[in-house]
Structure formats: C-alpha cells, structure tokens
Design a protein around this motif. Structure first.
Motif, PDB file in Angstrom:
ATOM      1  N   LYS A   1       0.599  -1.370   0.058  1.00  0.00           N
ATOM      2  CA  LYS A   1      -0.352   0.262   0.149  1.00  0.00           C
ATOM      3  C   LYS A   1       0.998   0.790   0.366  1.00  0.00           C
ATOM      4  CE  LYS A   1      -3.802  -0.119   3.248  1.00  0.00           C
ATOM      5  NZ  LYS A   1      -4.283  -0.313   4.045  1.00  0.00           N
ATOM      6  N   THR A   2       0.814   2.110  -0.743  1.00  0.00           N
ATOM      7  CA  THR A   2       1.123   3.102  -0.442  1.00  0.00           C
ATOM      8  C   THR A   2       0.282   5.020  -0.608  1.00  0.00           C
ATOM      9  OG1 THR A   2       2.366   2.770  -2.538  1.00  0.00           O
ATOM     10  CG2 THR A   2       2.454   4.178  -2.439  1.00  0.00           C
ATOM     11  N   TYR A   3       0.979   5.331   0.152  1.00  0.00           N
ATOM     12  CA  TYR A   3       0.167   6.893   0.589  1.00  0.00           C
ATOM     13  C   TYR A   3       1.263   7.604   0.379  1.00  0.00           C
ATOM     14  CZ  TYR A   3      -2.593   4.057   4.506  1.00  0.00           C
ATOM     15  OH  TYR A   3      -3.158   3.777   5.137  1.00  0.00           O
ATOM     16  N   THR A   4       0.738   8.965  -0.911  1.00  0.00           N
ATOM     17  CA  THR A   4       1.628   9.596  -1.074  1.00  0.00           C
ATOM     18  C   THR A   4       1.121  11.440  -0.528  1.00  0.00           C
ATOM     19  OG1 THR A   4      -0.068   9.959  -3.057  1.00  0.00           O
ATOM     20  CG2 THR A   4       1.442   8.998  -3.725  1.00  0.00           C
ATOM     21  N   ILE A   5       2.427  11.856  -0.445  1.00  0.00           N
ATOM     22  CA  ILE A   5       2.486  13.371  -0.141  1.00  0.00           C
ATOM     23  C   ILE A   5       2.956  14.589  -1.213  1.00  0.00           C
ATOM     24  CG2 ILE A   5       2.798  14.521   2.330  1.00  0.00           C
ATOM     25  CD1 ILE A   5       3.204  11.838   3.778  1.00  0.00           C
ATOM     26  N   GLY A   6       2.003  15.139  -1.505  1.00  0.00           N
ATOM     27  CA  GLY A   6       2.173  16.548  -2.157  1.00  0.00           C
ATOM     28  C   GLY A   6       2.854  17.337  -1.154  1.00  0.00           C
ATOM     29  N   LEU A   7       4.092  17.500  -1.211  1.00  0.00           N
ATOM     30  CA  LEU A   7       4.801  19.170  -0.391  1.00  0.00           C
ATOM     31  C   LEU A   7       4.737  20.128  -1.175  1.00  0.00           C
ATOM     32  CD1 LEU A   7       4.880  19.267   2.952  1.00  0.00           C
ATOM     33  CD2 LEU A   7       7.693  18.536   2.645  1.00  0.00           C
ATOM     34  N   GLY A   8       4.076  21.118  -0.308  1.00  0.00           N
ATOM     35  CA  GLY A   8       4.470  23.011  -0.797  1.00  0.00           C
ATOM     36  C   GLY A   8       2.891  23.839  -0.331  1.00  0.00           C
ATOM     37  N   THR A   9       3.200  24.924  -0.358  1.00  0.00           N
ATOM     38  CA  THR A   9       2.288  25.696  -0.663  1.00  0.00           C
ATOM     39  C   THR A   9       1.168  25.772  -1.464  1.00  0.00           C
ATOM     40  OG1 THR A   9       1.228  27.759   0.627  1.00  0.00           O
ATOM     41  CG2 THR A   9       3.790  27.596  -0.910  1.00  0.00           C
ATOM     42  N   ASN A  10       0.376  26.411  -1.597  1.00  0.00           N
ATOM     43  CA  ASN A  10      -0.457  26.489  -2.884  1.00  0.00           C
ATOM     44  C   ASN A  10       0.357  27.902  -3.389  1.00  0.00           C
ATOM     45  OD1 ASN A  10      -2.146  24.692  -3.437  1.00  0.00           O
ATOM     46  ND2 ASN A  10      -3.500  25.773  -1.175  1.00  0.00           N
ATOM     47  N   GLY A  11       0.389  28.289  -4.815  1.00  0.00           N
ATOM     48  CA  GLY A  11       1.001  29.545  -5.242  1.00  0.00           C
ATOM     49  C   GLY A  11       2.388  29.287  -5.497  1.00  0.00           C
ATOM     50  N   ASN A  12       2.887  30.224  -5.357  1.00  0.00           N
ATOM     51  CA  ASN A  12       4.590  30.492  -5.252  1.00  0.00           C
ATOM     52  C   ASN A  12       5.512  30.351  -4.029  1.00  0.00           C
ATOM     53  OD1 ASN A  12       4.637  31.416  -8.155  1.00  0.00           O
ATOM     54  ND2 ASN A  12       3.866  33.401  -7.386  1.00  0.00           N
ATOM     55  N   ALA A  13       6.726  29.558  -3.560  1.00  0.00           N
ATOM     56  CA  ALA A  13       7.533  29.662  -2.820  1.00  0.00           C
ATOM     57  C   ALA A  13       8.697  29.594  -3.065  1.00  0.00           C
ATOM     58  CB  ALA A  13       7.181  28.581  -2.087  1.00  0.00           C
ATOM     59  N   LEU A  14       9.026  30.771  -1.444  1.00  0.00           N
ATOM     60  CA  LEU A  14      10.425  30.925  -1.624  1.00  0.00           C
ATOM     61  C   LEU A  14      11.371  30.237  -1.566  1.00  0.00           C
ATOM     62  CD1 LEU A  14      12.504  33.456  -1.391  1.00  0.00           C
ATOM     63  CD2 LEU A  14      12.588  33.070   1.236  1.00  0.00           C
ATOM     64  N   SER A  15      12.066  29.824  -2.938  1.00  0.00           N
ATOM     65  CA  SER A  15      12.790  28.264  -3.302  1.00  0.00           C
ATOM     66  C   SER A  15      14.359  28.277  -3.721  1.00  0.00           C
ATOM     67  CB  SER A  15      12.413  27.363  -4.305  1.00  0.00           C
ATOM     68  OG  SER A  15      10.551  26.790  -3.838  1.00  0.00           O
ATOM     69  N   PRO A  16      15.039  27.400  -3.845  1.00  0.00           N
ATOM     70  CA  PRO A  16      15.959  27.782  -4.696  1.00  0.00           C
ATOM     71  C   PRO A  16      16.192  28.036  -6.224  1.00  0.00           C
ATOM     72  CG  PRO A  16      16.725  25.933  -3.345  1.00  0.00           C
ATOM     73  CD  PRO A  16      15.164  26.627  -3.356  1.00  0.00           C
ATOM     74  N   ILE A  17      16.758  29.692  -6.995  1.00  0.00           N
ATOM     75  CA  ILE A  17      16.667  29.823  -8.172  1.00  0.00           C
ATOM     76  C   ILE A  17      17.954  29.453  -8.773  1.00  0.00           C
ATOM     77  CG2 ILE A  17      14.412  30.557  -8.092  1.00  0.00           C
ATOM     78  CD1 ILE A  17      15.919  33.455  -8.148  1.00  0.00           C
ATOM     79  N   ALA A  18      19.437  29.561  -8.302  1.00  0.00           N
ATOM     80  CA  ALA A  18      20.619  29.615  -9.050  1.00  0.00           C
ATOM     81  C   ALA A  18      21.612  30.117  -7.542  1.00  0.00           C
ATOM     82  CB  ALA A  18      20.660  30.976  -9.350  1.00  0.00           C
ATOM     83  N   TYR A  19      22.376  29.417  -7.844  1.00  0.00           N
ATOM     84  CA  TYR A  19      24.041  28.978  -6.938  1.00  0.00           C
ATOM     85  C   TYR A  19      24.722  31.423  -7.341  1.00  0.00           C
ATOM     86  CZ  TYR A  19      23.465  24.081  -6.903  1.00  0.00           C
ATOM     87  OH  TYR A  19      23.860  22.791  -6.998  1.00  0.00           O
ATOM     88  N   ASN A  20      25.111  31.130  -5.641  1.00  0.00           N
ATOM     89  CA  ASN A  20      26.122  32.075  -5.578  1.00  0.00           C
ATOM     90  C   ASN A  20      27.527  31.809  -5.646  1.00  0.00           C
ATOM     91  OD1 ASN A  20      23.997  34.415  -4.523  1.00  0.00           O
ATOM     92  ND2 ASN A  20      23.976  33.024  -2.474  1.00  0.00           N
ATOM     93  N   PRO A  21      28.270  32.647  -6.536  1.00  0.00           N
ATOM     94  CA  PRO A  21      29.353  33.012  -6.218  1.00  0.00           C
ATOM     95  C   PRO A  21      30.281  31.766  -5.254  1.00  0.00           C
ATOM     96  CG  PRO A  21      29.071  34.878  -6.832  1.00  0.00           C
ATOM     97  CD  PRO A  21      27.837  34.560  -5.730  1.00  0.00           C
ATOM     98  N   ASP A  22      29.608  32.163  -4.012  1.00  0.00           N
ATOM     99  CA  ASP A  22      30.432  31.628  -3.040  1.00  0.00           C
ATOM    100  C   ASP A  22      29.885  29.297  -2.526  1.00  0.00           C
ATOM    101  OD1 ASP A  22      27.884  31.557  -1.752  1.00  0.00           O
ATOM    102  OD2 ASP A  22      28.284  32.307   0.196  1.00  0.00           O
ATOM    103  N   GLY A  23      28.370  29.711  -3.586  1.00  0.00           N
ATOM    104  CA  GLY A  23      27.996  28.013  -4.483  1.00  0.00           C
ATOM    105  C   GLY A  23      27.102  28.154  -3.257  1.00  0.00           C
ATOM    106  N   SER A  24      26.722  27.841  -2.025  1.00  0.00           N
ATOM    107  CA  SER A  24      25.413  28.868  -1.538  1.00  0.00           C
ATOM    108  C   SER A  24      24.559  28.977  -2.457  1.00  0.00           C
ATOM    109  CB  SER A  24      25.175  30.043  -0.544  1.00  0.00           C
ATOM    110  OG  SER A  24      25.454  30.734  -1.057  1.00  0.00           O
ATOM    111  N   PHE A  25      22.664  29.303  -2.362  1.00  0.00           N
ATOM    112  CA  PHE A  25      21.950  28.587  -2.791  1.00  0.00           C
ATOM    113  C   PHE A  25      21.529  30.313  -3.072  1.00  0.00           C
ATOM    114  CE2 PHE A  25      21.239  24.358  -2.232  1.00  0.00           C
ATOM    115  CZ  PHE A  25      21.129  23.935  -4.408  1.00  0.00           C
ATOM    116  N   ARG A  26      21.076  30.859  -4.225  1.00  0.00           N
ATOM    117  CA  ARG A  26      20.546  32.268  -4.459  1.00  0.00           C
ATOM    118  C   ARG A  26      18.924  31.315  -4.501  1.00  0.00           C
ATOM    119  NH1 ARG A  26      21.281  35.263  -9.116  1.00  0.00           N
ATOM    120  NH2 ARG A  26      23.628  35.309  -8.751  1.00  0.00           N
ATOM    121  N   TYR A  27      17.747  32.306  -3.338  1.00  0.00           N
ATOM    122  CA  TYR A  27      16.655  32.131  -3.787  1.00  0.00           C
ATOM    123  C   TYR A  27      15.531  33.141  -3.687  1.00  0.00           C
ATOM    124  CZ  TYR A  27      17.225  28.654  -0.132  1.00  0.00           C
ATOM    125  OH  TYR A  27      17.516  27.787   0.788  1.00  0.00           O
TER     126      TYR A  27
END
Length: 332
Positions: free
Chosen positions: A221-247
């Motif tokens: 049996k499989t229970y599935t969960i969709g995780l995330g708010t409705n609409g837009n969310a503050l998410s990683p979109i690119a890398y900064n020069p130091d390797g960290s994520f740009r949100y």
C-alpha cells in the motif's frame, strides 16, 4: 496483614451476622452456664470471685475464633499480575523522501526538508512495534537504511538525509521502485510506503505508474504526500559565487493527479501538506490508519492468605479450652 488483599469468596462474610446473634444469645443465657446455689442470705460470706467476672472472656475467644474462620472461608489472597505483549500484526514501512533542491524551499519552516525530518522522526517514534526503512530520491534513488526494528538506526539515518547526495531532479518512479524493492521480500502482514514529493516526475528510467504496478503485485500500500504551499514559494533558483543557493519566488508544481493515481491503485491515500501543521496532521492520520495489532497476555499468580487465620482460630480455641478447664473450671 491485609494490604493489597482480595477475597475470592466474599459471600462468606454474611456469616458474620451470626456474631451479634450469638452475643444476644449469650447475654440472655449466660447465667445458665454455671450452677447456682440458692440460700436465704449471703450475709457473712465474702463473694469476690474475679474468675467469675472474667468468664465472658471465654465466649469472646470463641467469637474471635469464629470470625477468623469465617474470614478464612472468604479466602483472602494476594494477586500478582504479569503481562506479556505479542505483536500479532507487524507492519513494515518504507518512507521515500524527496531530497531534490526544491525541498529546501522555505514555505515550510525552516524549510521543507527540515520540517519533514522533524515530523517523520516523531512518526518513527510512535511505531515501536514496526520495522522502518528509508529511501531517498532526487534525480535517482538509493536506500538510506533497509527496514529495521532498531528505531535508533532509523532516526539516525533520517537525521543524515540531506540535499546534495544525489544528482538534482525528481525521479518519483525510481523512489517508488526502490521502496518496493526493499519491501517485496518482507513477510509482514502489512507493507506500506509513504512517498513524499514536492514536484513532478522529471528524472529516472522507471515510470511512476510502472512502479505503482509493482507495488500492487507485491501487495504494498502506498500513501502519497504532495508537499508545498499553494501558489509560489521562496525556493532555490541559482547558485551564488560562494556555492550557496540564491533564493527567489518560484511556482509550486506538484503532479497531484499522478500522486492520487499511485495512492488509488495501491489502496493508499493521497494527502496535500501546505504548511508544518498540515504535515503533522497527515502523519498523525497515517499513524491512525496503519495500526499494529497487539495481543496482550496476562498471567495471574494467587497466594492464599487463609492459613494464618485458621492457625489463629485454632490458637484461640485452644486457649479457650485450657482456660475453661483450668482457671474457669467449675466444681459445682
């Protein structure tokens, strides 16, 4: 003496009603117990007989002996209860966790992955009688820990799950297939997968529907969960020069139709978690839906306590007999 005592035959206590009746009988008949001598006058006689005044002690001893015998008939006993539990329906559970970069989105606090790990950890602690396994997936999938009854291992492995262990992407089919592979040889009566994702299937060489069919074939049996708010969310979109994520703000895309199909075909249920509280409620509901049946055996050990009472009654009657035939013996 009577601490934690129970009586197996308490109905015998009704016999204690005989005691006041015996007292009444003794009150009216006590003068007939000894011989009497009638004379015209006792003037000049010294009549100070302490033994005659203490004679009711004999009857009191008999009453006490009778009370002890009645209490013994009621069978006082102590009860020692020991229990042993047996799991009659064990459940094997694999938690398939999406570890793609989108799981670092901050619509859940502090982010989706951390929030999930906290809630999943509580879920594991509430399943003491089940075996738990962990599968991580992103662009591909891997087994973090096979199903185990050692909750410390499962909890430690859960804490270690992090982004960056796999190539980025969302291979739902791969995550589900790996989870099925961990459970297919299981002998448990109930086998369950909890698959969580915050995106759409875009990686891997196994289609989600194919993996779902495998789950059906092996009775999982499989229970599935969709995780995330409705609409837009503050998410990683690119890398900064130091390797960290740009949100930045990014649209939340979850293939809810696919997740519903997987849950439906395998006999599970689909859930949508849009915040931390909803995620906790979902795991609580799954915890209630998948109950492990526990059979409890109780062993009773009784220790009889009537013997001291019988001994006490015997001693009282012996004392009464000795006194009656010595100090209180009548020669008239």
């Amino acid at each position: 003496m009577f601490e934690n005592i129970e009586f197996a035959n308490p109905q015998f206590f009704w016999l204690l009603l005989l005691l006041p009746m015996a007292l009444l009988w003794y009150f009216f008949k006590r003068k007939d117990e000894v011989a009497s001598l009638k004379i015209s006058s006792i003037k000049g006689f010294s009549v100070k007989n302490i033994a005659s005044q203490l004679r009711p002690v004999l009857f009191a001893l008999r009453l006490l002996a009778l009370a002890a015998i009645i209490t013994a008939l009621a069978r006082p006993q102590t009860e020692d209860i020991s229990t042993r539990t047996k799991t009659t329906k064990g459940i094997d559970i694999v938690m398939a966790i999406d570890v793609s970069s989108s799981m670092l989105a901050r619509d859940l606090k502090p982010n989706r992955l951390t929030a999930l790990k906290e809630v999943a950890g509580d879920f594991i602690k509430q399943r003491p009688n089940d075996r738990i396994g962990l599968v991580g997936y992103a662009g591909e999938s891997y087994t973090k820990t096979p199903i185990t009854s050692d909750k410390s291992i499962a909890l430690s492995a859960l804490k270690e799950i992090t982004y960056g262990e796999l190539e980025d992407g969302t291979a739902i089919g791969m995550g589900l297939a790996t989870s099925v592979n961990r459970l297919k040889e299981s002998k448990a009566i109930s086998k369950v997968i909890i698959l969580l994702t915050d995106g759409v299937n875009n990686s891997g060489f196994i289609e989600p529907n194919t993996a779902a069919d495998l789950a059906v074939e092996f009775g999982i049996k499989t229970y599935t969960i969709g995780l995330g708010t409705n609409g837009n969310a503050l998410s990683p979109i690119a890398y900064n020069p130091d390797g960290s994520f740009r949100y930045g703000m990014r649209e939340v895309k979850i293939d809810e139709k696919l997740l519903e199909e997987i849950a439906d075909v395998t006999g599970g249920k689909y859930f949508r978690a849009t915040d931390n509280e909803k995620l906790e409620e979902i795991y609580d509901e799954i915890n209630k839906l998948e109950k492990t049946e526990i059979e409890e055996f109780k062993y009773y050990k009784y220790e009889e306590k009537y013997r001291p009472l019988i001994l006490l009654a015997g001693v009282l009657l012996l004392i009464e007999w000795v006194l009656r035939n010595s100090i209180f013996k009548s020669f008239i």
